[in-house]
Design a protein around this motif. Structure first.
Motif, PDB file in Angstrom:
ATOM      1  N   PHE A  71       0.899  -1.179   0.028  1.00 21.73           N
ATOM      2  CA  PHE A  71      -0.012  -0.125   0.012  1.00 21.73           C
ATOM      3  C   PHE A  71       0.958   1.157   0.008  1.00 21.73           C
ATOM      4  CE2 PHE A  71      -3.362   2.970   1.910  1.00 21.73           C
ATOM      5  CZ  PHE A  71      -4.141   2.900   0.869  1.00 21.73           C
ATOM      6  N   PHE A  72       2.252   1.206   0.781  1.00 26.99           N
ATOM      7  CA  PHE A  72       2.970   2.250   0.827  1.00 26.99           C
ATOM      8  C   PHE A  72       3.781   2.292  -0.540  1.00 26.99           C
ATOM      9  CE2 PHE A  72       1.882   2.269   5.125  1.00 26.99           C
ATOM     10  CZ  PHE A  72       1.837   3.552   5.486  1.00 26.99           C
ATOM     11  N   LEU A  73       4.360   1.082  -0.918  1.00 27.64           N
ATOM     12  CA  LEU A  73       5.238   1.165  -1.922  1.00 27.64           C
ATOM     13  C   LEU A  73       4.673   1.540  -3.320  1.00 27.64           C
ATOM     14  CD1 LEU A  73       6.904  -2.391  -1.275  1.00 27.64           C
ATOM     15  CD2 LEU A  73       7.904   0.040  -1.014  1.00 27.64           C
ATOM     16  N   TYR A  74       3.314   1.079  -3.490  1.00 28.72           N
ATOM     17  CA  TYR A  74       2.577   1.360  -4.681  1.00 28.72           C
ATOM     18  C   TYR A  74       1.756   2.530  -5.095  1.00 28.72           C
ATOM     19  CZ  TYR A  74       4.840  -3.025  -5.781  1.00 28.72           C
ATOM     20  OH  TYR A  74       5.836  -4.095  -5.788  1.00 28.72           O
ATOM     21  N   PHE A  75       1.464   3.138  -3.438  1.00 26.90           N
ATOM     22  CA  PHE A  75       0.362   4.153  -3.716  1.00 26.90           C
ATOM     23  C   PHE A  75       0.889   5.560  -3.154  1.00 26.90           C
ATOM     24  CE2 PHE A  75      -3.319   6.302  -1.379  1.00 26.90           C
ATOM     25  CZ  PHE A  75      -4.062   6.718  -2.436  1.00 26.90           C
ATOM     26  N   PHE A  76       1.061   5.381  -1.777  1.00 28.95           N
ATOM     27  CA  PHE A  76       1.825   6.768  -1.205  1.00 28.95           C
ATOM     28  C   PHE A  76       3.047   6.965  -1.739  1.00 28.95           C
ATOM     29  CE2 PHE A  76      -1.186   5.047   2.317  1.00 28.95           C
ATOM     30  CZ  PHE A  76      -1.771   6.381   2.381  1.00 28.95           C
ATOM     31  N   ASN A  77       3.991   6.112  -1.970  1.00 28.04           N
ATOM     32  CA  ASN A  77       5.247   6.521  -2.433  1.00 28.04           C
ATOM     33  C   ASN A  77       5.199   7.233  -4.001  1.00 28.04           C
ATOM     34  OD1 ASN A  77       6.635   5.447  -0.233  1.00 28.04           O
ATOM     35  ND2 ASN A  77       7.417   3.828  -1.103  1.00 28.04           N
ATOM     36  N   GLU A  78       3.958   6.762  -4.665  1.00 28.06           N
ATOM     37  CA  GLU A  78       3.954   7.358  -6.078  1.00 28.06           C
ATOM     38  C   GLU A  78       3.426   8.483  -5.897  1.00 28.06           C
ATOM     39  OE1 GLU A  78       4.728   5.929  -9.005  1.00 28.06           O
ATOM     40  OE2 GLU A  78       5.473   4.291  -8.041  1.00 28.06           O
ATOM     41  N   ILE A  79       2.405   8.941  -5.048  1.00 27.97           N
ATOM     42  CA  ILE A  79       2.101  10.182  -4.672  1.00 27.97           C
ATOM     43  C   ILE A  79       3.045  11.353  -4.325  1.00 27.97           C
ATOM     44  CG2 ILE A  79       0.606  11.627  -3.203  1.00 27.97           C
ATOM     45  CD1 ILE A  79      -1.512   9.018  -3.078  1.00 27.97           C
ATOM     46  N   ARG A  80       3.776  10.704  -3.480  1.00 26.43           N
ATOM     47  CA  ARG A  80       5.162  11.548  -2.882  1.00 26.43           C
ATOM     48  C   ARG A  80       5.991  11.864  -4.099  1.00 26.43           C
ATOM     49  NH1 ARG A  80      10.314  10.037  -1.098  1.00 26.43           N
ATOM     50  NH2 ARG A  80       9.520   7.871  -1.030  1.00 26.43           N
ATOM     51  N   ALA A  81       6.215  10.832  -5.040  1.00 25.72           N
ATOM     52  CA  ALA A  81       7.192  10.912  -6.134  1.00 25.72           C
ATOM     53  C   ALA A  81       6.523  12.173  -7.149  1.00 25.72           C
ATOM     54  CB  ALA A  81       7.350   9.972  -6.858  1.00 25.72           C
ATOM     55  N   ALA A  82       5.132  12.162  -7.332  1.00 29.75           N
ATOM     56  CA  ALA A  82       4.714  12.757  -8.247  1.00 29.75           C
ATOM     57  C   ALA A  82       4.614  14.483  -7.597  1.00 29.75           C
ATOM     58  CB  ALA A  82       3.202  12.642  -8.585  1.00 29.75           C
ATOM     59  N   VAL A  83       4.291  14.604  -6.253  1.00 27.53           N
ATOM     60  CA  VAL A  83       4.476  16.117  -5.799  1.00 27.53           C
ATOM     61  C   VAL A  83       5.720  16.586  -5.665  1.00 27.53           C
ATOM     62  CG1 VAL A  83       3.796  17.263  -3.489  1.00 27.53           C
ATOM     63  CG2 VAL A  83       2.178  15.388  -4.391  1.00 27.53           C
ATOM     64  N   LEU A 203       4.708  10.085   8.576  1.00 31.23           N
ATOM     65  CA  LEU A 203       4.683   8.645   8.393  1.00 31.23           C
ATOM     66  C   LEU A 203       4.341   8.172   6.755  1.00 31.23           C
ATOM     67  CD1 LEU A 203       2.977   7.778  11.604  1.00 31.23           C
ATOM     68  CD2 LEU A 203       5.492   7.425  11.220  1.00 31.23           C
ATOM     69  N   LEU A 204       3.494   8.726   6.339  1.00 37.29           N
ATOM     70  CA  LEU A 204       2.990   8.233   5.042  1.00 37.29           C
ATOM     71  C   LEU A 204       3.998   8.873   3.892  1.00 37.29           C
ATOM     72  CD1 LEU A 204      -0.885   8.880   5.327  1.00 37.29           C
ATOM     73  CD2 LEU A 204       0.527   6.656   5.619  1.00 37.29           C
ATOM     74  N   PHE A 205       4.598  10.237   3.944  1.00 41.22           N
ATOM     75  CA  PHE A 205       5.252  10.652   2.832  1.00 41.22           C
ATOM     76  C   PHE A 205       6.668  11.015   3.169  1.00 41.22           C
ATOM     77  CE2 PHE A 205       0.545  11.687   2.132  1.00 41.22           C
ATOM     78  CZ  PHE A 205       0.532  11.000   0.911  1.00 41.22           C
ATOM     79  N   LEU A 206       7.159  11.050   4.481  1.00 44.15           N
ATOM     80  CA  LEU A 206       8.314  11.300   5.008  1.00 44.15           C
ATOM     81  C   LEU A 206       8.409  12.734   5.089  1.00 44.15           C
ATOM     82  CD1 LEU A 206      10.684   8.931   2.697  1.00 44.15           C
ATOM     83  CD2 LEU A 206       9.852   8.862   5.231  1.00 44.15           C
ATOM     84  N   ILE A 207       9.250  13.321   5.636  1.00 40.56           N
ATOM     85  CA  ILE A 207       9.510  14.815   5.942  1.00 40.56           C
ATOM     86  C   ILE A 207      10.100  15.293   4.510  1.00 40.56           C
ATOM     87  CG2 ILE A 207       9.888  14.630   8.338  1.00 40.56           C
ATOM     88  CD1 ILE A 207      12.749  15.177   7.686  1.00 40.56           C
ATOM     89  N   GLY A 208       9.929  16.556   4.063  1.00 42.36           N
ATOM     90  CA  GLY A 208      10.165  17.091   2.877  1.00 42.36           C
ATOM     91  C   GLY A 208       9.216  17.977   2.247  1.00 42.36           C
ATOM     92  N   ALA A 210       7.199  17.114  -0.430  1.00 39.47           N
ATOM     93  CA  ALA A 210       5.984  16.394  -0.724  1.00 39.47           C
ATOM     94  C   ALA A 210       4.909  16.546   0.654  1.00 39.47           C
ATOM     95  CB  ALA A 210       6.289  14.955  -0.833  1.00 39.47           C
ATOM     96  N   SER A 211       5.473  16.111   1.949  1.00 38.65           N
ATOM     97  CA  SER A 211       4.474  16.170   3.096  1.00 38.65           C
ATOM     98  C   SER A 211       4.135  17.792   3.193  1.00 38.65           C
ATOM     99  CB  SER A 211       5.089  15.772   4.126  1.00 38.65           C
ATOM    100  OG  SER A 211       5.612  14.674   4.099  1.00 38.65           O
ATOM    101  N   ALA A 212       4.903  18.616   2.951  1.00 40.89           N
ATOM    102  CA  ALA A 212       4.413  19.895   3.048  1.00 40.89           C
ATOM    103  C   ALA A 212       3.578  20.526   2.188  1.00 40.89           C
ATOM    104  CB  ALA A 212       5.913  21.025   3.147  1.00 40.89           C
ATOM    105  N   THR A 213       3.770  20.208   0.881  1.00 47.70           N
ATOM    106  CA  THR A 213       2.763  20.516  -0.047  1.00 47.70           C
ATOM    107  C   THR A 213       1.295  19.903   0.076  1.00 47.70           C
ATOM    108  OG1 THR A 213       4.539  20.643  -1.697  1.00 47.70           O
ATOM    109  CG2 THR A 213       2.319  20.531  -2.479  1.00 47.70           C
ATOM    110  N   ILE A 214       1.239  18.749   0.677  1.00 53.07           N
ATOM    111  CA  ILE A 214       0.076  17.883   0.701  1.00 53.07           C
ATOM    112  C   ILE A 214      -0.641  18.436   1.876  1.00 53.07           C
ATOM    113  CG2 ILE A 214      -1.056  15.703   1.520  1.00 53.07           C
ATOM    114  CD1 ILE A 214       1.381  14.513  -0.344  1.00 53.07           C
TER     115      ILE A 214
END
Length: 652
Positions: A71-83, A203-208, A210-214
């Protein structure tokens, strides 16, 4: 005898809603006197309920499985990469080196030229001059790189917010069912304290970035959805019926009637989204967001008011520039006059100039890096330090009197009534008010919120927060109506006051908390003042927009009938702007609740302190998350009761 009976029937009338509400409140006080301090659901600050322990366990489980779960590898990580890709692209364009080069794609000269050109094309020459001056000012402050990082993060969040928010707002404006469905979700997004969802986001997107934008778009998207829906729902029914009588399809009604007539309100929604995004700059810096927020946080760690003010001023200037450009662009789109004769040649000439400036900024160091020897940031910081010291020394007597008056006359009695009442009495009063003012749905929602508040195990803290929220919201609406009507009736007042409102709304709360602490010390009143400064601008703007939207023919008819200015306001403008007043109260309430956590940092205690403690202490994570949920429940309950009192039942 029969005549007397008929006369009695004619003279007796059922009491109105205001009388019934007053009777409920009076009964509450009378029951509170003997029942005071009984069944208050008190809980020691150190106690944790089973719910709090369970939330702690969930937090630990998510952290342990983040790198292995599909769920993290193929969903949350993909969102983080796009943002991350979007924000990184914007940073590489205007703020950071790209492909190993020592300069960004666009240096300061190129950015100023492109911003001025785009502003001139879409908004006119005055906003273009303002935009150019504002961006040059960032460099003069010595904060060019930090400002561009902030702009990149803000633009990324705003673009995503508008791409999602405006279509959802259109849908909510057209569909009553979807409007009722999406409203609680928007309440949750806007009232959930940012400190609460920063921890799960990391926890879902790590610090940086991506998390700040979301985190920023979660907070910034609701105004776009709400105001777009409000604009479409406020279109006169006669205009829609006229298009229907001509055989217009649903799409033709939307593009030819609803969107053009609601354009002003939609532009206001864009403005509010930008303001909300910029107000998140400092908070997002807590999870490693780049830009001005980091400068503010570092300065406040040492109570350096001057440096914090300098960075906060840059945020305000950025907000003013973006606000004026987008507003002028919206007004320009509404104009249907013939284009100027020489506009096309000027477009080409200025476009070439902007392109040349962009090339120079990418090629030559002097056009890429703003000169360090012309900055005035140090002077601004010293001036701010001097003003803060003067206020602390010379205004303490007056501020202490104001604080004591509000605290002892309003806050303490209301807090005693809420905190020391039996839980069942407060719940019964809330349900009765919802029943008197609204519908069965309002009653069910209110009852559910009361039950869930009890389930959080934080009833007393919730009542303390509720007391502060009611006082702050009342102050916000007093300012909103008084200043909003003034701005709506007077264009000159609007031009003078609006920059002040932008400053109050976008200046990070952490910046003005320092002088407020110096003036009022760490108390509940300090938290209330900070919430009012943050929430009043949006309420004032919405009221002003509602007053200004009243048809000119209606005002002219009232004037021709001999109405005075006071009669015009009380008999015509405020009654016709009642939907805007309701929306202003709703947004003011939500913005006040969003400041609850910040208030917890300056002595407010209650739910705000619980959230802060949960964010900073792992063993209190569950309690902090429950406190955040309690704030959301308070917001939904108050919002439903306030909406129920509106004559527009569609929102119930």
């Amino acid at each position: 005898m029969a005549t007397t009976t008929v006369g009695l029937q004619r003279t007796w009338r059922r009491p109105g809603k205001p009388v019934l509400v007053a009777a409920v409140l009076l009964a509450w006080v009378l029951i509170w006197v003997p029942a005071r301090g009984v069944h208050t659901l008190g809980l020691s600050p150190a106690d944790l309920t089973p719910l709090h322990h369970w939330l702690n366990d969930v937090n630990d489980t998510v952290g342990a499985n983040r790198d292995s779960s599909p769920f993290f590898l193929y969903f949350f990580n993909e969102i983080r990469a796009a943002v991350d890709s979007l924000v990184t692209f914007l940073q590489d364009l205007i703020a950071q080196p790209s492909y190993g080069r020592p300069v960004p794609v666009l240096g300061w000269l190129g950015v100023v030229a492109v911003v001025a050109y785009v502003s001139w094309v879409f908004a006119g020459w005055k906003p273009a001059l303002l935009a150019a001056a504002g961006f040059v000012f960032f460099g003069l402050q010595g904060l060019w790189e930090e400002s561009m990082d902030t702009l990149a993060l803000t633009l990324g969040a705003v673009v995503i917010s508008l791409l999602i928010g405006i279509p959802l707002g259109i849908w909510a404006g057209l569909s009553d069912r979807f409007h009722k469905l999406v409203t609680p979700v928007l309440d949750f997004m806007q009232t959930m304290p940012t400190f609460v969802y920063l921890a799960p986001l990391t926890l879902l997107f790590l610090i940086g970035p991506a998390s700040a934008t979301i985190a920023t778009l979660i907070y910034a998207m609701p105004p776009a959805i709400r105001l777009t829906a409000h604009g479409i729902r406020s279109v006169p029914r006669s205009a829609v019926e006229a298009s229907e009588s001509l055989g217009a399809t649903g799409r033709q009604k939307l593009t030819g009637v609803l969107l053009p007539l609601s354009k002003g309100t939609i532009v206001l929604g864009v403005n509010q989204t930008i303001m909300a995004a910029l107000s998140m700059v400092t908070i997002a810096a807590l999870i490693d967001a780049p830009g001005l927020g980091k400068t503010v946080i570092k300065a406040l760690q040492t109570l350096d008011v001057g440096t914090a003010f300098n960075a906060g001023l840059a945020i305000v200037v950025m907000a003013v520039v973006l606000d004026r450009v987008t507003t002028a662009a919206g007004n320009r789109v509404r104009q249907t006059g013939r284009a100027a004769r020489f506009r096309r040649p000027l477009l080409a000439v200025f476009g070439v100039v902007a392109a040349v400036c962009a090339y120079l900024s990418h090629t030559y160091y002097w056009a890429a890096e703003f000169p360090d020897d012309v900055t005035i940031g140090g002077t601004l910081a010293k001036s701010a330090d001097s003003v803060a010291l003067w206020a602390q020394q010379d205004l303490s007597t007056a501020t202490e009197a104001i604080k004591n008056a509000i605290t002892y006359a309003l806050l303490n009695p209301l807090e005693a009534l809420l905190v020391e009442s039996p839980w069942w009495l407060v719940g019964a009063v809330a349900v009765l008010l919802a029943a008197l003012l609204g519908t069965v749905r309002s009653v069910i929602t209110t009852a559910a919120c009361v039950a869930l508040l009890i389930g959080t195990g934080l009833w007393q803290d919730s009542m303390t927060t509720l007391a502060m929220t009611i006082v702050a919201t009342a102050m916000v609406m007093l300012l909103g109506v008084a200043v909003g009507v003034w701005m709506g009736r007077n264009r000159f007042a609007d031009r003078i006051i609006r920059p002040v409102l932008d400053a109050g709304q976008t200046m990070p709360a952490f910046v003005y908390l320092v002088p407020f602490l110096a003036l009022f010390s760490a108390t509940r009143f300090t938290a209330i003042v900070a919430a009012v400064v943050f929430a009043a601008p949006v309420a004032i703007k919405i009221v002003a927009d509602g007053v200004r939207a009243i048809p000119a023919a209606t005002a002219e008819s009232a004037t021709a009938a001999g109405s005075s200015a006071w009669q015009m306001i009380t008999k015509v403008q405020l009654p016709m702007a009642r939907p805007s007043l309701t929306l202003a109260a709703n947004q003011g309430l939500i913005y006040v609740l969003s400041m609850v956590v910040v208030g917890g940092l300056v002595g407010a205690g209650a739910l705000g302190y619980d959230v802060v403690a949960g964010f900073s202490q792992g063993q209190l994570y569950g309690k902090g998350l429950a406190a955040g949920a309690a704030i959301v429940l308070l917001g939904i309950m108050l919002d439903r009761i306030a909406r129920a009192s509106s004559p527009s039942k569609g929102s119930n």
